[in-house]
Structures are given as structure tokens and as C-alpha cells.
Scaffold this motif. Structure first.
Motif, PDB file in Angstrom:
ATOM      1  N   TYR A  24       0.787  -1.235  -0.072  1.00 19.18           N
ATOM      2  CA  TYR A  24      -0.087  -0.049  -0.058  1.00 19.18           C
ATOM      3  C   TYR A  24       0.760   1.222  -0.044  1.00 19.18           C
ATOM      4  CZ  TYR A  24      -3.815  -3.110   0.870  1.00 19.18           C
ATOM      5  OH  TYR A  24      -4.699  -4.352   0.897  1.00 19.18           O
ATOM      6  N   TRP A  35      -5.832  -3.347   7.305  1.00 21.47           N
ATOM      7  CA  TRP A  35      -6.369  -4.047   6.020  1.00 21.47           C
ATOM      8  C   TRP A  35      -6.565  -5.396   6.670  1.00 21.47           C
ATOM      9  CZ3 TRP A  35      -2.810  -7.533   3.144  1.00 21.47           C
ATOM     10  CH2 TRP A  35      -1.688  -7.521   3.559  1.00 21.47           C
ATOM     11  N   ARG A 334     -11.572   7.333  -7.692  1.00 22.25           N
ATOM     12  CA  ARG A 334     -10.995   6.213  -6.860  1.00 22.25           C
ATOM     13  C   ARG A 334      -9.524   6.267  -6.390  1.00 22.25           C
ATOM     14  NH1 ARG A 334      -8.713   1.211  -6.086  1.00 22.25           N
ATOM     15  NH2 ARG A 334      -8.135   0.833  -8.065  1.00 22.25           N
ATOM     16  N   THR A 338      -8.549   7.041  -2.662  1.00 20.67           N
ATOM     17  CA  THR A 338      -7.361   6.135  -2.010  1.00 20.67           C
ATOM     18  C   THR A 338      -6.117   6.893  -1.575  1.00 20.67           C
ATOM     19  OG1 THR A 338      -8.538   4.506  -3.663  1.00 20.67           O
ATOM     20  CG2 THR A 338      -6.149   3.897  -2.585  1.00 20.67           C
ATOM     21  N   GLU A 342      -4.382   6.421   2.044  1.00 23.25           N
ATOM     22  CA  GLU A 342      -2.845   5.943   2.050  1.00 23.25           C
ATOM     23  C   GLU A 342      -1.831   6.972   2.382  1.00 23.25           C
ATOM     24  OE1 GLU A 342      -2.614   3.693  -1.530  1.00 23.25           O
ATOM     25  OE2 GLU A 342      -3.709   2.167  -0.574  1.00 23.25           O
ATOM     26  N   ASN A 350      -8.022  -2.236   2.716  1.00 20.13           N
ATOM     27  CA  ASN A 350      -8.292  -2.760   1.667  1.00 20.13           C
ATOM     28  C   ASN A 350      -8.927  -2.218   0.672  1.00 20.13           C
ATOM     29  OD1 ASN A 350      -8.259  -5.010   4.107  1.00 20.13           O
ATOM     30  ND2 ASN A 350      -7.731  -5.989   2.163  1.00 20.13           N
ATOM     31  N   HIS A 351      -8.527  -2.148  -0.704  1.00 19.70           N
ATOM     32  CA  HIS A 351      -9.248  -1.496  -1.718  1.00 19.70           C
ATOM     33  C   HIS A 351     -10.507  -2.159  -2.051  1.00 19.70           C
ATOM     34  CE1 HIS A 351      -5.174   0.254  -3.077  1.00 19.70           C
ATOM     35  NE2 HIS A 351      -5.559   0.541  -1.816  1.00 19.70           N
ATOM     36  N   MET A 363     -13.846   1.206   0.440  1.00 19.26           N
ATOM     37  CA  MET A 363     -12.382   0.687   1.173  1.00 19.26           C
ATOM     38  C   MET A 363     -12.970  -0.015   2.553  1.00 19.26           C
ATOM     39  SD  MET A 363      -9.628   3.699   0.490  1.00 19.26           S
ATOM     40  CE  MET A 363      -8.200   2.588   0.832  1.00 19.26           C
TER      41      MET A 363
END
Ligand SMILES: Cc1ncc(COP(=O)(O)O)c(C=O)c1O
Length: 389
Positions: A24, A35, A334, A338, A342, A350-351, A363
């Protein structure tokens, strides 16, 4: 047991913290690992004592006589889930991803259709594809903020080539505890389309206070087509033991599964059996109750943090310690939301697309960590999306 204790897992070959940078781009030195589904808590003392007993004895030979182990499973299912299991129905696999793969191997052939209600735990699709079966993703609609099973819409998408349904109950990633009516609907759907039902119930113990999980085995009329999969590994945070229960009431299905286990030379690992036998006990049960009270409070903290960010919503959590969060209301791509999670918040989560159709704007965040970590995560997310407030 204090779930508040921060236990540094870095540098222990734990996938959650030691792979977060690689997967990630979030540094374990400054970031938070939220995650993969394991917990940052130690298991109850009864499990630690079982491992300590093995260590003190110091000989790690082959395991024999699994009657205490199967008796413990039987006790747990009876006491915690109101389900009477015959020990002869139980197979021990190398975890439940392996259990799923074994079911594909035993009950379907290449090219057969295998149904998933998506979004759903990503490893199902992985093993279905890798086994050259035809992955049939039937997307669940969302009503009143949570997943529903729309059997009419599912029926319309069936081709006649489907042989198996892999069902996730309680549901990962949505956290749904399915109702009796919904489970009966699944049973009717399976009969209508002549499907074997593999019911993955690995999260069955992780239900929020006040919620009640019904094992698929307690639904009428499915016995001749049902494979139940349960495990102690999520419940007690012993996933590295890689041990799962595949429980098959029907003698014909059981014989076919047993034949494949035999052909592949599968037998269990003694660490896993010792840990599970110790975990499925009154002490283990009391620990799980405390755990779920703690996780419910974590979910409240996290949800309040998420609710304060306009356009971001979390699905109400009835079970699991995995919060499923939708960013669609932010209007961001996205890539952008994301990157904010991150790079700005420093959180490895988790994606959504990994979970299949319907996961695109979501997510998944793991809440099984000390409260201070969850408070930190909620604050980081609010800062990362501060411009929306
Ligand atoms: C629904 C579900 N099944 C199976 C697994 C993994 O099982 P195992 O570690 O026993 O292979 C997970 C892990 O998150 C899961 O959520």
C-alpha cells in the motif's frame, strides 16, 4: 486481558504490518495497518497455555487421536450456535480458503459456474478463477444503507451452468448478519438452481452484542447440498495456525470430499489442533464476549469519525471487525480518495474493487486494534478530508 495494550508487531513476519509498505506504500513507522483480517490482540490465556505446553514438552511430532479436538468443536457449535454436529462430519483443512478450493475440487469441474453474491471476501474469486471455474458474480443491491439479497434479480442472471454457491455468512465485507428469511431465500435459490451451497461462516462468533447468527445448517431442506465451513482462527486471532473445519452432514458429499482429502494427502498441523481445542472452551467463550464488546465500542468511535466527513459513509456493522466505507458521496475518483487514505492519512486499508462487482467506491478498515489506534485513525481520516467539511 487488556485490549488497550499496544503490541508492536513490526518485524515479526506478520503480513499486516510487515507488508503494508510493499502493498500500500504506507510506512509501518508512521502509518496504521488496517487491512488484512487479523487482530492486533493476543488470544486468550487458554490458547497461550496450549502453545506453552507444547513448547515446554519440546517435541513436535505427528498428531494422533483428534477426539478431544472434534469434541471441542462439537461443544462450541452446540453451545454458541445451537447446532448439533456429529464428529464424523468434520474434516480439518488448511484453513477455509483451502476449504473452498477443496470444495471446488471435490464438487465441480473446470468450466462449471460458481456463484458469489458480491462484493464478497476476495479469496473466493481468486481460487475460483485459479481453478478454471466460471466465476459468476451476482451483485447485491444496497437498501437502507446495507446489502440485500435480491433473488429475482439473481435468478435472471443464472445461465444453467452454475453448480455451486459460495456464501459468506456473516458477510465480509458488509458486516451483515443474515436473517432467517434471507437464509431461507438462499436455500430456495440453491434448490431452484440445483447448487451445492458452501457456507463460509468464519465470522460466526464475531457478532455484535444483541445480534444473533443462524448457521445455515439450521435452515430446513439444505442437508443434501450443504457444506458448512467454520474456524476458530478469526475468532481467536490464530489465523497463522491455518486450520479450518469443513463440516458436511450429507454422507454422499462427505465421501466425495473425504476422497479428495485422501488423494491430496492432506492432514492437519498439530499446533492448530492444540490451539483450537484450548480455544473452544468456557474461557475462550468469555474472552470472545469481552472482545465483541470492545470491538462494538471501537466501531462506535470509528463510525462517529466517518460520519463527520461529508460524503463518506460506513455500513452499519452487525458482525466482524471490518468496517466497509463508501467514498462515492465525495465525488472523488477512486485514485484520489485512495491516495488521501494512504498518503495523507497514512492508513493501509483494503481496496474495494478487490471484493468484486459493487466494491468500486469502497474501502475496508480493520477495527480490531486498541481503542487509541482507532481514535487516531478516525482523526487522520478527518484531517485527510478536512476540505470537505
Ligand atoms: C469469509 C472468509 N473466509 C475465509 C477467510 C480466510 O480463511 P483462512 O485463513 O482459514 O484461509 C477469511 C479471512 O479474512 C474470510 O473473511
Amino acid at each position: 486481558m487488556s485490549f488497550d495494550e499496544i503490541i508492536d508487531r513490526r518485524g515479526t513476519h506478520c503480513v499486516k504490518w510487515d507488508m503494508m509498505d510493499t502493498l500500500y506504500g504506507v510506512s509501518p513507522d508512521t502509518g496504521l495497518a488496517m487491512w488484512v483480517a487479523d487482530m492486533d490482540f493476543r488470544p486468550p490465556n487458554c490458547v497461550q497455555e496450549a502453545v506453552r505446553g507444547m513448547l515446554d514438552h519440546g517435541i513436535y511430532g505427528y498428531f494422533g487421536d483428534d477426539s478431544a479436538y472434534k469434541g471441542a468443536i462439537q461443544w462450541w457449535m452446540d453451545n454458541r450456535h445451537g447446532w448439533t454436529v456429529d464428529p464424523d462430519w468434520i474434516f480439518t483443512t488448511h484453513g477455509l480458503v483451502n476449504g473452498t478450493a477443496m470444495c471446488l475440487d471435490a464438487f465441480t469441474k473446470e468450466g462449471d459456474g460458481v456463484v458469489l453474491f458480491t462484493p464478497v471476501y476476495h479469496a473466493f474469486a481468486k481460487v475460483i478463477r485459479a481453478s478454471n471455474r466460471d466465476l459468476r458474480e451476482l451483485q447485491m443491491p444496497i437498501e437502507d444503507g446495507t446489502y440485500r439479497l435480491d433473488f429475482e434479480a439473481f435468478d435472471a442472471q443464472m445461465t444453467g451452468n452454475e453448480k455451486m454457491l459460495v456464501f459468506c455468512s456473516p458477510h465480509n465485507p458488509g458486516g451483515r448478519v443474515w436473517t432467517r428469511e434471507e437464509l431461507e431465500g438462499v436455500a430456495e435459490f440453491a434448490r431452484r438452481h440445483d447448487l451445492i451451497v458452501v457456507s463460509d461462516e468464519i465470522h460466526h462468533d464475531l457478532v455484535m452484542p444483541g445480534q444473533s447468527h443462524i448457521p445455515m445448517a439450521r435452515i430446513e431442506g439444505l442437508d443434501d447440498r450443504l457444506v458448512m465451513m467454520t474456524a476458530a482462527t478469526k475468532t481467536f486471532n490464530i489465523a497463522g495456525a491455518h486450520v479450518g473445519n469443513v463440516i458436511i452432514p450429507d454422507p454422499d458429499l462427505r465421501a466425495r470430499f473425504g476422497a479428495r482429502m485422501m488423494a491430496l494427502g492432506m492432514s492437519p498441523n498439530s499446533f492448530g489442533l492444540h490451539m483450537v481445542t484450548a480455544a473452544y472452551s468456557p474461557e475462550g467463550a468469555a474472552w470472545v464476549d469481552e472482545l465483541m464488546t470492545y470491538i462494538a465500542a471501537n466501531a462506535e468511535v470509528f463510525d462517529a469519525g466517518i460520519a463527520a466527513i461529508p460524503g463518506v459513509t460506513s455500513m452499519p456493522l452487525q458482525s466482524t471487525y471490518l468496517s466497509w466505507v463508501d467514498f462515492s458521496g465525495t465525488g472523488m475518483s477512486r485514485e484520489e480518495f485512495t491516495a488521501r487514505v494512504e498518503k495523507e492519512a497514512g492508513i493501509a486499508a483494503n481496496h474495494g474493487p478487490t471484493f468484486g462487482k459493487g466494491g468500486e467506491t469502497w474501502m475496508r478498515f480493520n477495527l480490531a486494534a486498541p481503542r487509541s489506534v482507532i481514535e487516531d485513525a478516525a482523526g487522520r481520516l478527518q484531517s485527510a478530508f478536512a476540505d470537505l467539511q
